[in-house]
Scaffold this active site. Structure first.
Site, PDB file in Angstrom:
ATOM      1  N   HIS A 195     107.031  19.180  13.442  1.00 10.12           N
ATOM      2  CA  HIS A 195     106.772  19.559  14.832  1.00 10.12           C
ATOM      3  C   HIS A 195     107.802  18.943  15.758  1.00 10.12           C
ATOM      4  O   HIS A 195     108.616  18.102  15.359  1.00 10.12           O
ATOM      5  CB  HIS A 195     105.380  19.074  15.259  1.00 10.12           C
ATOM      6  CG  HIS A 195     104.251  19.837  14.654  1.00 10.12           C
ATOM      7  ND1 HIS A 195     103.659  20.924  15.257  1.00 10.12           N
ATOM      8  CD2 HIS A 195     103.604  19.680  13.476  1.00 10.12           C
ATOM      9  CE1 HIS A 195     102.697  21.401  14.486  1.00 10.12           C
ATOM     10  NE2 HIS A 195     102.647  20.661  13.384  1.00 10.12           N
ATOM     11  N   HIS A 236     103.427  25.908  13.914  1.00  8.02           N
ATOM     12  CA  HIS A 236     103.333  27.114  14.729  1.00  8.02           C
ATOM     13  C   HIS A 236     104.004  28.307  14.045  1.00  8.02           C
ATOM     14  O   HIS A 236     104.238  28.273  12.835  1.00  8.02           O
ATOM     15  CB  HIS A 236     103.871  26.843  16.135  1.00  8.02           C
ATOM     16  CG  HIS A 236     103.308  25.573  16.721  1.00  8.02           C
ATOM     17  ND1 HIS A 236     101.992  25.445  17.084  1.00  8.02           N
ATOM     18  CD2 HIS A 236     103.886  24.360  16.944  1.00  8.02           C
ATOM     19  CE1 HIS A 236     101.767  24.212  17.536  1.00  8.02           C
ATOM     20  NE2 HIS A 236     102.902  23.531  17.448  1.00  8.02           N
ATOM     21  N   GLU A 260     106.498  14.435  14.689  1.00  6.34           N
ATOM     22  CA  GLU A 260     107.004  14.952  15.957  1.00  6.34           C
ATOM     23  C   GLU A 260     108.434  14.432  16.070  1.00  6.34           C
ATOM     24  O   GLU A 260     108.658  13.253  16.334  1.00  6.34           O
ATOM     25  CB  GLU A 260     106.138  14.459  17.121  1.00  6.34           C
ATOM     26  CG  GLU A 260     104.684  14.881  17.051  1.00  6.34           C
ATOM     27  CD  GLU A 260     104.447  16.317  17.494  1.00  6.34           C
ATOM     28  OE1 GLU A 260     105.444  17.015  17.814  1.00  6.34           O
ATOM     29  OE2 GLU A 260     103.290  16.752  17.530  1.00  6.34           O
ATOM     30  N   GLU A 319     109.617  25.582  19.852  1.00  3.07           N
ATOM     31  CA  GLU A 319     109.266  24.655  18.775  1.00  3.07           C
ATOM     32  C   GLU A 319     109.169  25.380  17.443  1.00  3.07           C
ATOM     33  O   GLU A 319     109.602  24.859  16.408  1.00  3.07           O
ATOM     34  CB  GLU A 319     107.945  23.960  19.088  1.00  3.07           C
ATOM     35  CG  GLU A 319     107.484  22.999  18.020  1.00  3.07           C
ATOM     36  CD  GLU A 319     106.121  22.384  18.301  1.00  3.07           C
ATOM     37  OE1 GLU A 319     105.652  21.594  17.449  1.00  3.07           O
ATOM     38  OE2 GLU A 319     105.522  22.695  19.356  1.00  3.07           O
TER      39      GLU A 319
END
Length: 288
Positions: A170, A78, A252, A115
């Site tokens: 992430h 992101h 993650e 995030e």
């Protein structure tokens, strides 16, 4: 990465029993590491990988910089400014198995820690650690772009760099009570612009190495909501994996919406351990 949308996943059944045994051993090691802080680095200056033990002379130089000549692409998930560019990040990308938006704003903790902030912080720590081992490290973005880049460009950056390994960092956005880390591996896909057949096996090896060292260094266990306790998840609906031509995985690091995981993700000392665990996994993959 917000996983509240539909997300098909598969595990490789032939290897699940072996992976469970390896994960159990890793979790035991992680528990011991949590009791012995010296087993992991608590500051950016620390180094706990095998190459932290430098020797003398030419052999010592090689031992101290085992990743010299290797290129690693780190993809911080992101972008902190994505929310300011809705039209751009909603542009549709063909990822082979379907069409998805260019990017999204990512997840956040209930207290508002984004995030995108987490991924940049951990990625920069990883870069410091890998460069110390001699690697050339390239980022897909370093907070220096107005948005994105889109998932196809994130994959292309790794491809054009001919990266020896690429890792997308992430943190998840699942519901409370879902906790732990997992590493996402590419499914075999050959459709449209996607052809992952050449990278499936090396990506799995990369992912397994990172899962082992991440658990050992952070004390985190494999996710309790995906991956059947292996810490591994195979997916065919992520453009960053589908469009990669170099070994690549997503990690993650935890679930931002779970209070227990959020307490770790917001702790800079734990983020350093997370970076160390990922860097160690990349190093062991590249030097095996």
């Amino acid at each position: 990465m917000d996983n509240r949308s539909s997300r098909p996943s598969r595990n490789a059944p032939d290897r699940i029993p072996a992976l469970r045994r390896r994960t159990a051993a890793v979790c035991l090691a992680a528990g011991l590491a949590a009791l012995v802080p010296a087993c992991s680095s608590g500051s950016p200056a620390g180094g706990t990988g095998p190459s932290a033990r430098a020797g003398h002379g030419e052999h010592g130089e090689r031992a101290a910089r085992p990743l010299a000549g290797r290129t690693v692409v780190i993809d911080p998930g992101h972008n902190p400014s994505n929310a300011d560019h809705p039209d751009e990040i909603n542009r549709i990308i063909d990822m082979g198995t379907g069409r998805k938006p260019c990017d999204n704003v990512g997840a956040s903790t209930n207290d508002g820690y984004a995030e995108a902030e987490f991924t940049l912080d951990v990625s920069r720590r990883i870069r410091t650690l890998l460069e110390r081992q001699g690697a050339t490290v390239k980022f897909t973005q370093d907070g220096d772009r107005p948005y994105g880049p889109c998932v196809d460009e994130r994959a292309r950056i790794g491809n054009e760099a001919k990266a020896d390994a690429a890792v997308s960092v992430h943190a998840d956005g699942a519901g409370p009570g879902n906790r732990g880390f997992h590493v996402i591996l590419p499914e075999k896909v050959k459709k449209g612009p996607a052809d992952t057949a050449p990278i499936v096996a090396p990506s799995r090896e990369l992912g397994e190495r990172i899962a082992e060292t991440f658990a050992r260094t952070t004390g985190s266990g494999p996710a309790n909501y995906v991956g059947d306790g292996t810490g591994l998840d195979v997916r065919d609906n992520l453009g960053g994996l589908n469009l990669s031509t170099v070994p690549k995985v997503f990690i993650e690091c935890g679930n931002m919406r779970d209070a227990q995981d959020a307490a770790r993700l917001t702790d800079p000392r734990w983020r350093q351990r997370a970076a160390q665990g990922i860097a160690n996994g990349i190093e062991t993959y590249l030097t095996a």
